[in-house]
Design a protein around this motif. Structure first.
Motif, PDB file in Angstrom:
ATOM      1  N   ASP A  93      22.610  50.473  20.793  1.00  0.00           N
ATOM      2  CA  ASP A  93      21.489  50.021  19.967  1.00  0.00           C
ATOM      3  C   ASP A  93      21.641  50.550  18.549  1.00  0.00           C
ATOM      4  O   ASP A  93      22.424  51.482  18.285  1.00  0.00           O
ATOM      5  N   GLU A  94      20.846  49.986  17.645  1.00  0.00           N
ATOM      6  CA  GLU A  94      20.821  50.461  16.265  1.00  0.00           C
ATOM      7  C   GLU A  94      20.000  51.748  16.179  1.00  0.00           C
ATOM      8  O   GLU A  94      19.105  52.000  16.982  1.00  0.00           O
ATOM      9  N   THR A  95      20.302  52.559  15.178  1.00  0.00           N
ATOM     10  CA  THR A  95      19.623  53.841  15.025  1.00  0.00           C
ATOM     11  C   THR A  95      18.296  53.695  14.295  1.00  0.00           C
ATOM     12  O   THR A  95      18.064  52.707  13.587  1.00  0.00           O
ATOM     13  N   ASN A  96      17.433  54.688  14.456  1.00  0.00           N
ATOM     14  CA  ASN A  96      16.187  54.765  13.692  1.00  0.00           C
ATOM     15  C   ASN A  96      16.040  56.120  13.010  1.00  0.00           C
ATOM     16  O   ASN A  96      14.956  56.481  12.556  1.00  0.00           O
ATOM     17  N   ARG A 156      15.511  47.266  17.667  1.00  0.00           N
ATOM     18  CA  ARG A 156      16.724  48.088  17.599  1.00  0.00           C
ATOM     19  C   ARG A 156      17.885  47.511  18.393  1.00  0.00           C
ATOM     20  O   ARG A 156      18.987  48.063  18.378  1.00  0.00           O
TER      21      ARG A 156
END
Length: 547
Positions: free
Chosen positions: A442-445, A217
């Motif tokens: 950060d990137e999302t999940n 992420r």
């Protein structure tokens, strides 16, 4: 000539061999370049050694100006000093015990590590675990094994040559919450076999550090910034492999999934101050992305990280550095196809040396993040830092940087204060303190959200209890805030998670080549959405043999 034909014939069939793993072709191209370059470098080293007899020669003579001695401990009893010196030798260092006369006429015995000027002068890395692959107090110094004449490819894999090493770990694991759920917890009792091997030129006793573990992420694939390796050796190359193979599992999230990690690296330092480094890491692994939306589901993925560094020391206080990395992430399950992505990262640094080992620096970072099937999550990150790094003495080194970052999507953007701190301090010859902290995006999940803002820290204390026993205490905290509202049941709002983790471990060296260890890990997540709360207790017992 036959060997050359064999290598390139093998490379031509690699894609077919790895097709069942669904590895993208772009990953293979990078690995082909790396393997071919490593092959050429190994061939060169063999020819060079045939003429010179040895790539590096260890000489502990006092008359050799390329050597210096660092005193790491003092004992009142000679036998204790010699035992400690032997312990350090097992980690690949040259040591000597010297007698000193005290002011009152008594005798004390000092243990000295012989440091070669051609090697880094950072904190001494005592291999406390014996497996050569774990993080220890400070980066390795003098991890070079005694060199012998290398004349054939057979010599390359000879145990005496020190180029090839292998190890095997058997781990027995128990956890009371395998799927990180609040309710309906499922325990797991599993046995995992972990083989590893590495090949390196020049010879080293410890596993090359390589790249940090993949962080799926984090933009660019790494949780923290990559530090440039010390440029004291003229060149270096390594190739390593590690795997986790489930032998028995009662209820493991991995199921029957075998994980793989393959890394390769090349370094070359030119006489005029130019340094080049290239690393590549392929990982076949799994994680649990969302235990609430997809309970009991494990998310398997392939990832590949290519990282290159070029730096130039002007010799007049200024050092310039440029980094480029390419990160590929591909999940197996169709439910995760919207998270498949490719990141291209560009970093520029300018260092100003206040002193030889202390610098001020500025950093400009750009991340181009592109999703394969979800263009709404495509973004461009622009980060600007100012910082300070030091390695003033053999006891302390670290880096502090802070600045502002902008993450731009199609239609909106967000700006945040970002920072990163890393400190490695050797408290004594037997103990070390390691600290890191960060603030980043950060990137999302999670569907319906675009990014997360993450702050956290980790502190680790390592100590040698005796010549055979070492210990480690670790505590970390992470706060993660999602940028947009989520809807879980009847609750709507922005989700914030606090994750706490504490661990303690002991390692006992049964033999020079055999180590056993036991660890306990406690993890707790507290969320604004109670469904995401969970706690887990994990116990690991392992035995490691190395060659």
């Amino acid at each position: 000539m036959n060997l050359t034909m064999l290598v390139f014939s093998t490379l031509g069939n690699i894609q077919g061999i790895l097709d069942p793993l669904n590895i993208p072709v772009t990953m293979m191209r990078k690995w082909l370049v790396l393997i071919i370059t490593a092959y050429l470098l190994f061939s060169f080293s063999l020819c060079f050694a045939e003429e010179k007899g040895s790539l590096f020669h260890t000489d502990s003579s006092k008359d050799n100006p390329s050597l210096r001695e660092i005193e790491v401990s003092v004992y009142a009893v000679r036998e204790d000093a010699e035992k400690f010196a032997e312990k350090i030798k097992r980690s690949g260092f040259d040591t000597v015990v010297r007698v000193h006369e005290t002011e009152n006429g008594g005798m004390v015995y000092g243990v000295f590590v012989i440091v070669h000027e051609e090697l880094p002068k950072g904190p001494i890395n005592l291999d406390l675990t014996g497996d050569g692959g774990k993080t220890e107090p400070g980066p390795s110094v003098g991890d070079q094994a005694p060199a012998e004449a290398l004349t054939t490819w057979k010599d390359l894999f000879s145990p005496k040559a020190g180029y090839f090493h292998a190890g095997l770990t058997v781990t027995q694991l128990y956890t009371d919450n395998a799927y990180e759920t609040r309710t309906d917890k499922k325990s797991d009792f599993s046995t995992v076999l972990s083989p590893k091997a590495w090949l390196s030129v020049p010879q080293i006793n410890q596993k090359p550090k390589g790249l940090d573990p993949i962080s799926t992420r984090s933009p660019g694939g790494l949780a923290l910034s990559r530090e440039r390796e010390d440029g004291s050796r003229r060149y270096g190359a390594f190739l390593s492999y590690q795997s986790d193979i489930p032998l028995y599992s009662k209820n493991s999230p991995s199921g029957n999934t075998t994980t793989h990690n393959v890394q390769g690296g090349l370094t070359y330092n030119f006489p005029m101050g130019l340094s080049l480094q290239v690393n590549n890491e392929f990982s076949r692994s799994y994680e649990i992305l969302n235990p609430v939306l997809t309970p009991g589901q494990v998310d398997r993925f392939n990832s590949n990280l290519f990282y290159a560094i070029a730096s130039f020391d002007t010799g007049n206080r200024l050092v310039a550095r440029f980094d480029y990395s390419n990160f590929l992430l591909h999940y197996d399950a169709q439910r995760n196809e919207l998270l498949n992505r490719e990141d291209n990262t560009f970093d520029g640094y300018l260092f100003y040396k206040l002193w030889p080992k202390t610098s001020l620096f500025t950093e400009c970072n750009f991340n181009d993040i592109g999703y394969d099937n979800n263009t709404a999550l495509d973004s461009k990150e622009y980060n600007l830092f100012g910082g300070f790094q030091w390695a003033v003495t053999a006891k302390s080194q670290g880096s502090v940087k802070a600045g502002w970052g902008s993450k731009d999507f199609n239609g909106f953007s967000t700006r945040n204060f970002i920072f990163e701190v890393t400190v490695n301090h050797r408290l004594s010859a037997k103990s070390a303190l390691i600290f890191s902290a960060f603030g980043k995006t950060d990137e999302t999940n999670v569907p319906s959200t675009f990014y997360t803002l993450v702050h956290g820290f980790e502190v680790k204390y390592q100590h040698m209890l005796s010549y055979m026993i070492s210990s480690s205490l670790d505590f970390s905290y992470t706060n993660e805030s999602y940028g947009q509202d989520q809807i879980i049941g009847a609750v709507t709002g922005k989700r914030r998670d606090n994750v706490y983790q504490a661990s303690v471990s002991l390692h006992y060296e049964l033999r020079k080549w055999l180590t056993t260890g036991v660890s306990y890990v406690f993890t707790s997540r507290e969320s604004d959405f109670p469904e995401y709360n969970y706690t887990s207790n994990t116990i690991l017992v392992n035995v490691t043999g190395t060659h």
